[in-house]
Design a protein around this motif. Sequence first.
Motif, mmCIF file in Angstrom:
data_model
loop_
_atom_site.group_PDB
_atom_site.id
_atom_site.type_symbol
_atom_site.label_atom_id
_atom_site.label_comp_id
_atom_site.label_asym_id
_atom_site.label_seq_id
_atom_site.Cartn_x
_atom_site.Cartn_y
_atom_site.Cartn_z
ATOM 1 N N ARG A 133 -2.850 17.850 4.484
ATOM 2 C CA ARG A 133 -4.226 17.288 4.037
ATOM 3 C C ARG A 133 -3.499 16.063 3.079
ATOM 4 N N VAL A 134 -2.821 16.360 2.326
ATOM 5 C CA VAL A 134 -2.399 14.959 1.400
ATOM 6 C C VAL A 134 -1.567 14.150 2.240
ATOM 7 N N LEU A 135 -0.926 14.672 3.118
ATOM 8 C CA LEU A 135 -0.112 13.620 4.000
ATOM 9 C C LEU A 135 -1.013 12.660 4.754
ATOM 10 N N LEU A 136 -1.966 13.218 5.399
ATOM 11 C CA LEU A 136 -3.095 12.478 6.156
ATOM 12 C C LEU A 136 -3.766 11.746 5.149
ATOM 13 N N THR A 137 -4.212 12.084 3.983
ATOM 14 C CA THR A 137 -5.049 11.397 3.141
ATOM 15 C C THR A 137 -4.203 10.104 2.596
ATOM 16 N N PHE A 138 -2.959 10.212 2.383
ATOM 17 C CA PHE A 138 -1.984 9.245 2.082
ATOM 18 C C PHE A 138 -1.969 8.178 3.410
ATOM 19 N N LEU A 139 -1.807 8.599 4.594
ATOM 20 C CA LEU A 139 -1.517 7.820 5.716
ATOM 21 C C LEU A 139 -2.999 7.105 6.048
ATOM 22 N N VAL A 140 -4.090 7.646 5.862
ATOM 23 C CA VAL A 140 -5.304 7.134 6.124
ATOM 24 C C VAL A 140 -5.526 5.950 4.937
ATOM 25 N N THR A 141 -5.198 6.253 3.708
ATOM 26 C CA THR A 141 -5.553 5.517 2.649
ATOM 27 C C THR A 141 -4.735 4.207 2.834
ATOM 28 N N ALA A 174 0.615 -1.189 0.030
ATOM 29 C CA ALA A 174 -0.140 0.003 -0.203
ATOM 30 C C ALA A 174 0.908 1.401 -0.056
ATOM 31 N N LEU A 175 2.014 1.213 0.666
ATOM 32 C CA LEU A 175 2.849 2.293 0.783
ATOM 33 C C LEU A 175 3.509 2.420 -0.628
ATOM 34 N N VAL A 176 3.784 1.703 -1.438
ATOM 35 C CA VAL A 176 4.259 1.871 -2.690
ATOM 36 C C VAL A 176 3.095 2.498 -3.475
ATOM 37 N N VAL A 177 2.056 1.867 -3.724
ATOM 38 C CA VAL A 177 1.027 1.892 -4.581
ATOM 39 C C VAL A 177 0.491 3.475 -4.201
ATOM 40 N N PHE A 178 0.106 3.632 -2.959
ATOM 41 C CA PHE A 178 -0.593 4.911 -2.734
ATOM 42 C C PHE A 178 0.364 6.130 -2.538
ATOM 43 N N LEU A 179 1.757 5.914 -2.380
ATOM 44 C CA LEU A 179 2.643 7.068 -2.557
ATOM 45 C C LEU A 179 2.502 7.661 -3.851
ATOM 46 N N ILE A 180 2.358 6.940 -4.793
ATOM 47 C CA ILE A 180 2.324 7.543 -6.280
ATOM 48 C C ILE A 180 0.932 8.347 -6.367
ATOM 49 N N ASN A 181 -0.088 7.671 -5.620
ATOM 50 C CA ASN A 181 -1.436 8.627 -5.579
ATOM 51 C C ASN A 181 -1.001 9.794 -4.867
ATOM 52 N N ALA A 182 -0.578 10.077 -3.673
ATOM 53 C CA ALA A 182 -0.405 11.172 -2.867
ATOM 54 C C ALA A 182 0.547 12.118 -3.701
ATOM 55 N N ILE A 183 1.520 11.669 -4.419
ATOM 56 C CA ILE A 183 2.355 12.708 -5.266
ATOM 57 C C ILE A 183 1.593 13.369 -6.108
ATOM 58 N N VAL A 184 0.854 12.541 -7.044
ATOM 59 C CA VAL A 184 0.201 13.131 -8.133
ATOM 60 C C VAL A 184 -0.938 14.052 -7.498
ATOM 61 N N ALA A 185 -1.511 13.541 -6.507
ATOM 62 C CA ALA A 185 -2.589 14.582 -5.934
ATOM 63 C C ALA A 185 -2.168 15.958 -5.324
ATOM 64 N N PHE A 186 -0.795 15.906 -4.925
ATOM 65 C CA PHE A 186 -0.184 17.242 -4.305
ATOM 66 C C PHE A 186 -0.052 17.946 -5.596
ATOM 67 N N VAL A 187 0.586 17.395 -6.787
ATOM 68 C CA VAL A 187 1.027 18.327 -7.849
ATOM 69 C C VAL A 187 -0.232 18.540 -8.733
ATOM 70 N N PHE A 188 -1.114 17.728 -8.864
ATOM 71 C CA PHE A 188 -2.225 18.119 -9.688
ATOM 72 C C PHE A 188 -3.442 18.310 -8.797
ATOM 73 N N ASP A 189 -3.389 19.349 -8.263
ATOM 74 C CA ASP A 189 -4.364 19.869 -7.047
ATOM 75 C C ASP A 189 -5.490 20.846 -7.644
ATOM 76 N N SER A 190 -5.420 21.173 -8.613
ATOM 77 C CA SER A 190 -6.259 22.408 -9.073
ATOM 78 C C SER A 190 -6.832 22.249 -10.455
ATOM 79 N N GLY A 191 -8.076 22.706 -10.912
ATOM 80 C CA GLY A 191 -8.559 23.124 -12.152
ATOM 81 C C GLY A 191 -8.701 21.727 -12.785
ATOM 82 N N VAL A 192 -8.585 21.671 -14.094
ATOM 83 C CA VAL A 192 -8.607 20.362 -14.835
ATOM 84 C C VAL A 192 -7.689 19.338 -14.417
ATOM 85 N N LEU A 193 -6.454 19.816 -14.064
ATOM 86 C CA LEU A 193 -5.560 18.700 -13.568
ATOM 87 C C LEU A 193 -6.073 17.824 -12.307
ATOM 88 N N VAL A 194 -7.303 18.151 -11.661
ATOM 89 C CA VAL A 194 -7.834 17.394 -10.617
ATOM 90 C C VAL A 194 -8.078 16.177 -11.383
#
Length: 218
Positions: free
Chosen positions: A188-196, A29-49
């Motif tokens: 927020r992103v860190l907590l979302t990652f840890l909870v996930t 889960a750490l490996v898989v969802f770390l990717i998700n957390a990084i993308v969520a942090f970088v693409f966090d506005s507008g169409v990038l969401v």
Amino acid sequence: MTTTIDPTAVLGRALGIYKEHAGALIPAALVVFLINAIVAFVFDSGVLVLVSSLVSMVVHTFYQGLVVRLVDDVRDGTLDASVGDLFRSVAPVAVPLLVASIVVGILVGIGLILLIVPGLFLLTIWSVTAPVVVLEGKGPIEAMERSRELVRGNGWGVLGLVVLVFVLLFGVAFVAGLIGAVGGDALRVLLTFLVTVAVAPLAALAISVLYFDLRDGR
């Protein structure tokens, strides 16, 4: 004749597997969802969401497939595959698994938006589509039909499990969201990652255990 599904019993067995095999589930889960957390942090506005949402669907789908493989492996009492083996075992079915998840997600989402009852009905009958794709090698549409066949006669029990898992996930995510709201985007992103990482294994395990109960009960 079908075995009656007890939502609390299924969740209890899923929790037991979680405790016993956390050493494989958490690192994956750490490996898989770390990717998700990084993308969520970088693409966090507008169409990038939308990019972030797509990546989130992909990683959640891949992780569900990995957990299905793990549950299948530990049914004899021991985990023979390594985390790397589990990752590699999902690769051959990654595309149909993702397509099935997208189709189910869109149709269930439409059902929930238009009228909640149809959405819950579709969510129930297609609840074990992912395990069917992974373990039976069926395509997306065939897997959805097979899921409906397996759930038939146990709709209320399956719905109960789905609701139970949703309430658990929503409760944990809600508390994390409240804490993250006062700490800025990074927190927020860190907590979302840890909870996930903490709760995604249990949700995926519950669906996997449900599949075997439905399949073996027929």
